[in-house]
Scaffold this active site. Structure first.
Site, PDB file in Angstrom:
ATOM      1  CB  CYS A  71      -0.600   5.422   8.768  1.00 30.63           C
ATOM      2  SG  CYS A  71       0.395   5.990   8.302  1.00 30.63           S
ATOM      3  CG  LEU A 126      -2.090   7.980   5.650  1.00 34.45           C
ATOM      4  CD1 LEU A 126      -2.966   7.493   7.165  1.00 34.45           C
ATOM      5  CD2 LEU A 126      -1.395   6.647   4.881  1.00 34.45           C
ATOM      6  CG  ASN A 132       7.369   7.256   4.087  1.00 35.64           C
ATOM      7  OD1 ASN A 132       5.709   7.789   4.082  1.00 35.64           O
ATOM      8  ND2 ASN A 132       7.209   5.851   3.923  1.00 35.64           N
ATOM      9  CE  LYS A 178       1.686  -2.156   5.464  1.00 33.47           C
ATOM     10  NZ  LYS A 178       1.910  -1.605   4.289  1.00 33.47           N
ATOM     11  CB  SER A 197      -0.749   0.207   1.009  1.00 35.56           C
ATOM     12  OG  SER A 197      -1.532   1.025   1.125  1.00 35.56           O
ATOM     13  CB  ILE A 236       3.680  10.366   2.505  1.00 33.32           C
ATOM     14  CG1 ILE A 236       4.792   9.287   1.927  1.00 33.32           C
ATOM     15  CG2 ILE A 236       2.073  10.177   1.296  1.00 33.32           C
ATOM     16  CD1 ILE A 236       5.172  10.414   0.531  1.00 33.32           C
ATOM     17  CB  THR A 293       7.538   2.526   7.298  1.00 30.59           C
ATOM     18  OG1 THR A 293       6.802   2.709   7.682  1.00 30.59           O
ATOM     19  CG2 THR A 293       7.781   2.049   5.952  1.00 30.59           C
ATOM     20  N   GLY A 297      12.325  -0.840   2.298  1.00 34.52           N
ATOM     21  CA  GLY A 297      13.594  -1.095   0.878  1.00 34.52           C
ATOM     22  C   GLY A 297      14.393  -2.153   2.312  1.00 34.52           C
ATOM     23  CB  THR A 311      11.197   0.745  -1.310  1.00 35.03           C
ATOM     24  OG1 THR A 311      10.384   0.762  -0.322  1.00 35.03           O
ATOM     25  CG2 THR A 311      12.194   1.172  -1.373  1.00 35.03           C
TER      26      THR A 311
HETATM   27  C1  LIG Z   1       5.870   6.091   0.147  1.00 34.12           C
HETATM   28  C2  LIG Z   1       5.238   5.125   0.820  1.00 34.12           C
HETATM   29  C3  LIG Z   1       4.072   5.326   0.443  1.00 34.12           C
HETATM   30  C4  LIG Z   1       3.741   4.581   1.654  1.00 34.12           C
HETATM   31  N1  LIG Z   1       2.490   4.456   1.805  1.00 34.12           N
HETATM   32  C5  LIG Z   1       2.063   3.483   3.198  1.00 34.12           C
HETATM   33  C6  LIG Z   1       0.081   3.818   2.812  1.00 34.12           C
HETATM   34  O1  LIG Z   1      -0.918   4.419   2.794  1.00 34.12           O
HETATM   35  N2  LIG Z   1      -0.595   1.878   3.380  1.00 34.12           N
HETATM   36  C7  LIG Z   1       0.337   1.350   4.255  1.00 34.12           C
HETATM   37  O2  LIG Z   1      -0.438   0.353   4.941  1.00 34.12           O
HETATM   38  N3  LIG Z   1       0.969   1.364   4.523  1.00 34.12           N
HETATM   39  C8  LIG Z   1       2.256   2.142   3.748  1.00 34.12           C
HETATM   40  N4  LIG Z   1       3.616   2.584   3.192  1.00 34.12           N
HETATM   41  C9  LIG Z   1       4.473   1.278   3.367  1.00 34.12           C
HETATM   42  C10 LIG Z   1       4.691   0.233   2.528  1.00 34.12           C
HETATM   43  O3  LIG Z   1       2.961  -0.600   2.140  1.00 34.12           O
HETATM   44  C11 LIG Z   1       5.038  -1.174   2.944  1.00 34.12           C
HETATM   45  O4  LIG Z   1       4.539  -1.671   4.282  1.00 34.12           O
HETATM   46  C12 LIG Z   1       6.639  -1.106   3.470  1.00 34.12           C
HETATM   47  O5  LIG Z   1       6.816   0.572   3.039  1.00 34.12           O
HETATM   48  C13 LIG Z   1       7.742  -1.471   4.016  1.00 34.12           C
HETATM   49  O6  LIG Z   1       8.070  -2.649   2.319  1.00 34.12           O
HETATM   50  P1  LIG Z   1       9.082  -2.102   1.549  1.00 34.12           P
HETATM   51  O7  LIG Z   1      10.565  -2.138   1.771  1.00 34.12           O
HETATM   52  O8  LIG Z   1       8.937  -3.407  -0.351  1.00 34.12           O
HETATM   53  O9  LIG Z   1       8.606  -1.176   1.225  1.00 34.12           O
HETATM   54  C14 LIG Z   1       4.255   3.170   2.298  1.00 34.12           C
HETATM   55  C15 LIG Z   1       5.942   2.962   1.899  1.00 34.12           C
HETATM   56  C16 LIG Z   1       6.478   4.079   1.360  1.00 34.12           C
HETATM   57  C17 LIG Z   1       8.256   3.464   1.045  1.00 34.12           C
END
Ligand SMILES: Cc1cc2nc3c(=O)[nH]c(=O)nc-3n(C[C@H](O)[C@H](O)[C@H](O)COP(=O)(O)O)c2cc1C
Length: 328
Positions: free
Chosen positions: A140, A83, A79, A189, A31, A81, A217, A241, A290
């Protein structure tokens, strides 16, 4: 007559069923890293994905935090952001028709500051064509400007400022309320920003979650030494990441040993091997986050890589890998 030895090609079955959501392969997006899919359609056919998970939506539109809200770090990024999203009404009107096009399962991620907000969004989603499941983002790290210290005076304020996933009762409470009003598969989550993720996983399972996804994260910081200021507008941000993969694998394993409901694993998956490691640890499906920013074709490449691994290792069904870790 020509004599040939005929080996029937090994059939590989990548399909998985997550709480009733039938996916042709176990790979979805994380997400918030795939927006609502539109931008990625020019890089690959979204039909190839197991499922699409939307950016978290809230009841009302949110602008998110001011910039800077992204910072690259060693082996990852931060990040905050916050939401940013168009709100539930506009999401249903403008985004759902586009999301429906590829014909794959759509998991809508929802977030809120109160239990009521989660139930209001769930009610609005009722009967919306094409919604295959709901992911409750109770983790979040950027929703609230000040996670701690909590102002101790007003209870209401306290409720509002809490990250649900950091408290067993709060997590179970919101899941229970949403559970009561929907039959859609409910994925919850979880946050890594806890002392013991097993406790939260068990609590949401008991409250009626059909699956858990992890990890969101971990909170981090980056510093601009020249200015002696935080690099991000919100001071802290979520780290993602490859930097977080070992933490995520450990947590997936812990949760796998604790609950019976399926796990969607994520955190630093960059290639097929990473995805397979999560599955061996116990994830029935995986999400790619990521990596999409680094390589917009990461998802189809990971799916191909998983298939290749299965053929090479003569694994007929992907499910046979799930939880197959040899460990004490
Ligand atoms: C830019 C960004 C925005 C994200 N926005 C959301 C979000 O809106 N809702 C959510 O549940 N997780 C969000 N995440 C978390 C990711 O879905 C994921 O759980 C987390 O980044 C770990 O996976 P990765 O290392 O493959 O990125 C966000 C992550 C990133 C990097």
């Amino acid at each position: 007559m020509k004599l040939t030895t005929h080996h029937s090609p090994l059939t590989t079955d990548l399909s998985v069923n997550i709480a009733g959501i039938k996916m042709k392969n176990p790979v979805m997006c994380g997400s918030g890293t795939f927006a609502f899919g539109e931008e990625y359609a020019e890089f690959f056919d979204l039909k190839e994905m197991g499922a699409i998970v939307t950016k978290t939506i809230t009841l009302k539109p949110r602008k998110g935090n001011p910039p800077p809200r992204i910072k690259e770090t060693y082996s990852g990024m931060l990040n905050c952001i916050g939401l940013q999203n168009p709100g539930t009404e506009a999401f249903i009107r403008d985004k759902m028709p586009v999301l429906r096009k590829p014909g794959i399962p759509i998991i809508v991620s929802i977030g809120g500051e109160t239990e009521q907000e989660y139930t209001d969004i769930t009610r609005e989603l009722k009967g919306v064509r094409g919604v295959s499941g709901i992911e409750l983002n109770i983790s979040c790290p950027n929703l609230h400007p000040h996670l701690s210290p909590l102002p101790s005076r007003e209870r209401k304020e306290k409720e509002r400022l809490r990250m649900f996933a950091q408290d067993e009762k709060a997590a179970a409470g919101v899941v229970r309320r949403v559970r009561r009003i929907t039959r859609l598969p409910l994925i919850v989550k979880l946050s890594p920003n806890v002392t013991d993720i097993k406790i939260i996983a068990r609590a949401v399972e008991r409250a009626g979650a059909d699956a858990v996804s992890l990890i969101n994260t971990p909170l981090g910081m980056a510093i601009n030494l020249e200015k002696r200021t935080p690099c991000l507008s919100n001071t802290t941000g979520g780290l993602s990441g490859p930097a977080i993969k070992p933490i995520a694998l450990r947590m997936v394993r812990e949760v796998y040993n604790t609950v019976r409901i399926p796990i969607i694993g994520m955190g630093g998956i960059m290639d097929a091997r990473d995805a397979l490691e999560f599955m061996v640890c116990g994830a029935k499906a995986v999400a790619v986050g990521t990596a999409n920013f680094v390589n917009p074709r990461a998802i189809p490449e990971i799916i191909d890589g998983i298939r290749k691994y299965m053929v090479e290792n003569r694994i007929k069904k992907i499910g046979l890998l799930v939880g197959s870790l040899k460990a004490k």
